[in-house]
Design a protein around this motif. Structure first.
Motif: not given
Length: 165
Positions: A74-79
């Protein structure tokens, strides 16, 4: 090349083609089917290369997988990065997803003006949830900011990438 050699060559090439010895590239439909079965590993292995090649549908799907942590960490920045790529190509789902990240400050610095901008673009494509979110944000933003954003929206043009197809 004589006639018999040509027939043998055509036969062998046909045999190779129809028996599947030559690997066929998996499609977005294959990725979607894997995703729906819960095989997120298979789905991500198809989406990621297509996303890297500029396919907006693959980009929005891999963004969602990063947001939720489905087979990828899970990675909001990558999302946010993947949502941005697809949003710039005028993908309404990506525009909505990116707007939500900006509204909540997930993977990006919270920015209600950016959220308003991306919700508005998704709304222009008929997204009712984006319309409702945009209306709520408009109540929170100064009128001068909304006027500036409406002009920005009017002048926005999607990024067009040639993918070699």
């Amino acid at each position: 090349m004589n006639k018999n050699t040509a027939y043998i060559l055509i036969f062998h090439l046909s045999l190779l083609f129809f028996t599947g010895c030559c690997k066929k590239e998996k499609s977005l439909q294959d990725a979607s089917n894997a995703y729906l079965k819960g095989d997120y590993k298979e789905a991500s292995e198809i989406f990621i290369p297509k996303a890297k090649k500029g396919d907006a549908e693959a980009q929005v799907n891999i963004a969602f997988m990063y947001y939720c942590g489905l087979h990828v960490k899970q990675d909001f920045t990558e999302a946010a990065n993947w949502y941005m790529k697809a949003a710039e190509r005028n993908n309404a789902n990506a525009q909505f997803g990116l707007a939500t990240l900006y509204e909540n400050g997930e993977g990006v610095e919270q920015d209600l003006e950016e959220a308003y901008f991306w919700y508005s673009l998704a709304e222009q494509q008929g997204d009712e949830d984006a319309k409702n979110s945009r209306i709520k944000l408009e109540e929170r933003l100064p009128e001068s900011d909304v006027s500036f954003l409406k002009e920005r929206i009017k002048n926005w043009e999607p990024l067009i990438i040639k993918t070699g197809k």
